[in-house]
Design a protein around this motif. Structure first.
Motif: not given
Length: 191
Positions: A175-177
């Protein structure tokens, strides 16, 4: 979040590139010859692996083994001893050929007919980073289903392609991480 860290370690964080940790784990799965090349037994085992067939000899030549067949025979018979440079060349050729030979089998084990392999991401060490600069990164697990590009780049010894595969195939599903796992302390998986 930026795509890549430009000044990693500036505030005291420690770790290795994620693709390097993954390559190290892939190397552990391969089961290379355990005896060092500096011992006669290890040298002979590598020579046997690289010269037992014409196909193996051609792969060794392509991997950078430049000594003549006559020299290889003299080493095997104990009539000559390789220099440190030649031993390093022998070890490098052996590792590259071994990776190429096991890549297809390893890829099947990692992909598991589309089920993939569970990967543990151990975050970078921030114990030396001052409080305001600490990034919240935690231990993560992810089932990686597409190992093709990573294993292909690993077999070829292409660090740049491994780094690209790390971002686009492995960590993208975080994801965004995903950028927080460019550097890690360790990567764990088994096949």
């Amino acid at each position: 979040m930026p795509d890549r860290n430009h000044e990693f370690g500036k505030f005291g964080a420690r770790g290795v590139k994620g693709y390097e940790a993954a390559a190290r784990q892939l190397d552990n799965l391969v089961e290379f010859i355990a005896t060092p090349v500096t011992q006669r037994r290890g040298m002979l085992a590598r020579l046997n692996y690289l010269t037992r067939t014409e196909h193996a000899k051609a792969a060794a030549r392509a991997a950078g083994l430049t000594v003549t067949d006559r020299t290889l025979k003299r080493w095997a018979d104990g009539k000559a001893a390789p220099s440190r440079k030649s031993l390093a060349q022998l070890e490098g050729a052996y590792r590259q050929v071994r990776r190429q030979n096991v890549a297809r089998h390893l890829l099947q084990r990692l992909n598991q007919d589309g089920r993939g392999t569970r990967v543990e991401f151990h975050p970078l060490n921030q114990s030396q980073v001052s409080r305001p600069h600490v990034r919240e990164v935690s231990f993560r697990t992810l089932n990686v289903r597409h190992w093709d590009r990573m294993v292909e780049a690993w077999a070829a010894g292409d660090d740049e392609a491994m780094d690209d595969a790390w971002f686009s195939d492995i960590t993208a599903d975080l994801g965004s991480d995903y950028g927080a796992y460019e550097y890690v302390m360790n990567i764990g998986f088994a096949a």
